[in-house]
Motif scaffolding. Structure first.
Motif, PDB file in Angstrom:
ATOM      1  N   ALA A  86       0.859  -1.181   0.000  1.00 58.08           N
ATOM      2  CA  ALA A  86       0.000   0.000   0.000  1.00 58.08           C
ATOM      3  C   ALA A  86       0.899   1.236   0.000  1.00 58.08           C
ATOM      4  N   MET A  87       1.947   1.176   0.828  1.00 59.91           N
ATOM      5  CA  MET A  87       2.884   2.304   0.901  1.00 59.91           C
ATOM      6  C   MET A  87       3.773   2.355  -0.332  1.00 59.91           C
ATOM      7  N   ILE A  88       4.207   1.164  -0.813  1.00 60.54           N
ATOM      8  CA  ILE A  88       5.021   1.120  -2.035  1.00 60.54           C
ATOM      9  C   ILE A  88       4.247   1.776  -3.188  1.00 60.54           C
ATOM     10  N   CYS A  89       2.952   1.453  -3.275  1.00 63.19           N
ATOM     11  CA  CYS A  89       2.132   2.011  -4.353  1.00 63.19           C
ATOM     12  C   CYS A  89       1.943   3.518  -4.173  1.00 63.19           C
ATOM     13  N   ALA A  90       1.799   3.952  -2.914  1.00 62.87           N
ATOM     14  CA  ALA A  90       1.685   5.389  -2.670  1.00 62.87           C
ATOM     15  C   ALA A  90       2.947   6.089  -3.173  1.00 62.87           C
ATOM     16  N   LEU A  91       4.111   5.504  -2.869  1.00 57.38           N
ATOM     17  CA  LEU A  91       5.378   6.095  -3.327  1.00 57.38           C
ATOM     18  C   LEU A  91       5.442   6.112  -4.852  1.00 57.38           C
ATOM     19  N   ALA A  92       4.950   5.025  -5.477  1.00 59.57           N
ATOM     20  CA  ALA A  92       4.961   4.956  -6.945  1.00 59.57           C
ATOM     21  C   ALA A  92       4.056   6.032  -7.528  1.00 59.57           C
ATOM     22  N   SER A  93       2.898   6.272  -6.877  1.00 55.61           N
ATOM     23  CA  SER A  93       1.969   7.276  -7.409  1.00 55.61           C
ATOM     24  C   SER A  93       2.546   8.680  -7.250  1.00 55.61           C
ATOM     25  N   ILE A  94       3.377   8.866  -6.200  1.00 54.98           N
ATOM     26  CA  ILE A  94       4.030  10.171  -6.025  1.00 54.98           C
ATOM     27  C   ILE A  94       5.082  10.372  -7.122  1.00 54.98           C
ATOM     28  N   ARG A  95       5.827   9.275  -7.419  1.00 58.12           N
ATOM     29  CA  ARG A  95       6.851   9.349  -8.458  1.00 58.12           C
ATOM     30  C   ARG A  95       6.241   9.596  -9.834  1.00 58.12           C
ATOM     31  N   ALA A  96       5.093   8.959 -10.100  1.00 55.84           N
ATOM     32  CA  ALA A  96       4.511   9.024 -11.445  1.00 55.84           C
ATOM     33  C   ALA A  96       3.018   9.317 -11.338  1.00 55.84           C
ATOM     34  N   PRO A  97       2.669  10.561 -10.970  1.00 56.57           N
ATOM     35  CA  PRO A  97       1.266  10.892 -10.722  1.00 56.57           C
ATOM     36  C   PRO A  97       0.401  10.755 -11.981  1.00 56.57           C
ATOM     37  N   GLY A  98       1.005  10.960 -13.157  1.00 54.15           N
ATOM     38  CA  GLY A  98       0.227  10.828 -14.381  1.00 54.15           C
ATOM     39  C   GLY A  98      -0.046   9.378 -14.730  1.00 54.15           C
ATOM     40  N   MET A  99       0.861   8.522 -14.309  1.00 50.17           N
ATOM     41  CA  MET A  99       0.742   7.099 -14.620  1.00 50.17           C
ATOM     42  C   MET A  99      -0.344   6.454 -13.769  1.00 50.17           C
ATOM     43  N   PHE A 100      -0.362   6.809 -12.487  1.00 49.71           N
ATOM     44  CA  PHE A 100      -1.355   6.246 -11.562  1.00 49.71           C
ATOM     45  C   PHE A 100      -2.074   7.388 -10.853  1.00 49.71           C
ATOM     46  N   ASP A 101      -3.335   7.624 -11.199  1.00 48.69           N
ATOM     47  CA  ASP A 101      -4.045   8.737 -10.559  1.00 48.69           C
ATOM     48  C   ASP A 101      -5.016   8.251  -9.480  1.00 48.69           C
TER      49      ASP A 101
END
Lengths: 251, 356
Positions: A86-101
């Motif tokens: 859940a946290m890994i995905c949050a970090l990923a969404s911060i890194r790539a906000p356009g990729m995962f909204d």
């Protein structure tokens, strides 16, 4: 992968692999392009891709999630992460906000260790004990798991390769993953999450208690918090219908 | 006598929410709590923190996905906080989970010993490898460094042999020449031994010390060996340079030896050095003759690479490698240019002096 246009990526937590999503992910295949994967070192992943330095922190795993998204050309996708993911995905969404909204955090915890007013659920010495136990008893998290479903005649669709690797965590990597997971403190990162976020919380979760889920809700702007009837840390297994319904409702 | 209650193993039954529905007397005794007191409690009460996480993140998923776990090493926790190492197996039927545990303290100790023995062995192996590498590098560098003084001795004995000597003196010189040759071969053998091993950096002893005499000494050593060669030296060292002068001398020696070996013997070899304010140093050695081929350029500074001229004693191929390592260690660069007219190795080092 399913046929739908929007991508939906499921990430498993510590201790198991993508099989954790077996009862949940297929439910979304009609509407979304569903992807499940194993973190490096878990399940059927290629352990030769393991780099101890990169994976000493959750950012290394988040980088992989973004890489998968880039590889698949995902844009405006949905990330569903369980437990540490859940946290890994949050970090990923911060890194790539356009990729995962859109972000679904199942039993999240930004930090497992108590710190002042913050109750993560574990004391620093608890975590040290846990890490020592993983190091001293790596078999518990890994090899002995494998034979459990080998040669299961009822599940012919499970090929030898998959059964062989089911929920297997490379013993050397288990120690590092446990350390990265249980010593992480990503509380400050919650404030940076811009994705539309759903938090799924269980009762009686000894790994991520309700207070922790509430903390996540308070620190992720505009997030939706759902307290499930399910108990324990793995509602994706113990109450998949409830998890599916809550995610559907949110989406 | 009851089959389950007093069995030499622990029995446990859990409901779908992983709460204890029944427990036998043996397991309750191991935990140090009355069986009745455990009923209805979450199963986590019989585990310590580490085992709780294992049970929750791995065993429960297994039991739910596959209906079975076997031979799991895990610790129960007594009410007083001490651990009971056990082996655990479980299966699932209609959502209910049955678990059996066997005590496994001795086995666990054995496993722990194996793991600690493996860790110790790995640590020792890694230390041994590091020591071995150091030793090999030391031997290779020592061997290489011994070559020039030995060559000087060889040249000196050659010069002495041209003097008017007594018969006894001639014999002593002959013996000395033999010894010098033998030393030279021994060094070669030792270097052969470490040939495929050298790697890693070079330690510096950085002090402000006059550089020019050290460079001249390195040049003179080689001039003595090849007195017929035209070595033109142009040194303009006006500023103090913060470096390891001995190493710079070694670099000059290696570059000059390389130039003498590969350069056109009929034309001069040049050694040039200039310094600037702030202690920067530019030093180059050039020769004429056939240029370095593109293929040879690729790995020119790798250890044990030798130029391809046959029947020529070129040494071990460590010279340019060590020269480039010395340059790196000084935070400088060693660059080579080579064309039909001239081959030049140029070392450049920026001074780190902040105040003059």
């Amino acid at each position: 992968m399913g046929a739908g246009p929007r991508a939906m990526l499921f990430a498993h937590g510590f201790g198991c692999d993508q099989a954790m999503w077996r009862h949940v992910a297929p439910e979304f295949e009609d509407a979304f392009s569903v992807v499940t994967f194993d973190h490096v070192g878990s399940g059927g992943s290629d352990s030769s891709a393991y780099d101890p330095r990169k994976y000493s922190a959750l950012e290394g795993y988040a980088e992989d999630v973004v890489e998968i998204g880039r590889e698949l050309g995902i844009s405006g996708g949905i990330l569903v992460g369980h437990s540490v993911s859940a946290m890994i995905c949050a970090l990923a969404s911060i890194r790539a906000p356009g990729m995962f909204d859109t972000l679904v955090m199942v039993c999240p915890s930004p930090s497992y260790i108590d710190d002042g007013d913050y109750i993560g659920g574990f004391s620093a010495s608890n975590v040290e004990d846990l890490l020592a136990a993983v190091a001293a008893n790596p078999m518990a998290w890994s090899a002995t798991m494998a034979p459990a479903i080998m040669g299961n005649p009822d599940r012919p669709e499970l090929g030898e390769e998959l059964t062989d690797s089911f929920c297997r965590l490379d013993p050397r990597i288990a120690s590092d993953f446990a350390r990265a997971t249980f010593t992480a403190d990503n509380r400050a990162d919650l404030l940076k999450v811009t994705a539309r976020t759903l938090i799924l919380q269980c009762h009686d979760d000894i790994i991520a208690a309700e207070a922790v889920g509430e903390y996540v809700r308070e620190h992720v702007a505009g997030s939706t918090y759902v307290l499930l009837d399910a108990t324990g840390h793995c509602p994706n297994l113990s109450a998949p219908d409830e998890v599916v319904a809550a995610i559907r409702e949110f989406l | 006598m009851d089959l389950l209650d007093d069995a030499p193993c622990g029995f446990l039954m859990l409901d779908e929410a992983a709460r204890i529905t029944s427990v036998n007397a043996t397991l309750a005794r191991w935990i140090g709590a009355p069986a009745a007191g455990l009923q209805g409690k979450p199963v986590s009460v019989i585990f310590g923190m580490a085992a709780r996480v294992l049970f929750e993140t791995s065993l429960l998923p297994h039991l739910r996905l596959n209906g079975l776990v076997e031979e799991v090493s895990i610790d129960l926790q007594r009410q007083d906080g001490t651990s009971v190492p056990v082996l655990l197996s479980g299966n699932t039927a209609d959502g209910m989970i049955r678990i059996v545990v066997l005590r496994a303290a001795a086995r666990r100790d054995f496993e722990r010993d194996l793991i600690s023995a493996r860790t110790t062995a790995e640590t020792n192996l890694s230390l041994e490898q590091q020591t071995g590498e150091l030793r090999e590098q030391f031997v290779a560098v020592l061997g290489h460094d011994l070559r020039n003084p030995v060559a000087s001795m060889s040249a000196a004995t050659r010069m002495l042999s041209r003097e008017n000597l007594s018969e006894n003196g001639i014999e002593v010189i002959r013996l000395m020449q033999g010894s010098v040759q033998r030393m030279s071969r021994l060094i070669d053998n030792v270097l052969d031994f470490t040939r495929n091993r050298l790697g890693g950096g070079i330690d510096l002893d950085v002090v402000d010390e006059p550089l020019e005499p050290v460079i001249r000494q390195a040049i003179d050593e080689l001039r003595a060996i090849q007195p017929d060669r035209d070595v033109r030296v142009d040194l303009s060292i006006q500023h103090p340079v913060r470096c390891d002068a001995g190493r710079i001398g070694q670099m000059v020696s290696n570059l000059l030896r390389n130039a003498l070996t590969h350069g056109d013997p009929a034309r001069p070899v040049r050694v040039h050095a200039t310094t600037a304010e702030a202690g920067s140093l530019e030093l180059w050695v050039s020769n004429h003759g056939a240029p370095i081929s593109a293929v040879a350029m690729e790995n020119l500074f790798d250890p044990f690479v030798r130029g391809g001229r046959e029947g020529y004693n070129e040494g071990l191929g460590l010279g340019l490698h060590i020269a480039s390592e010395i340059a790196k260690a000084h935070g400088g660069t060693l660059q080579v240019t080579s064309d039909a007219d001239e081959t030049r190795f140029a070392f450049r080092m920026i001074g780190k002096r902040t105040s003059a």
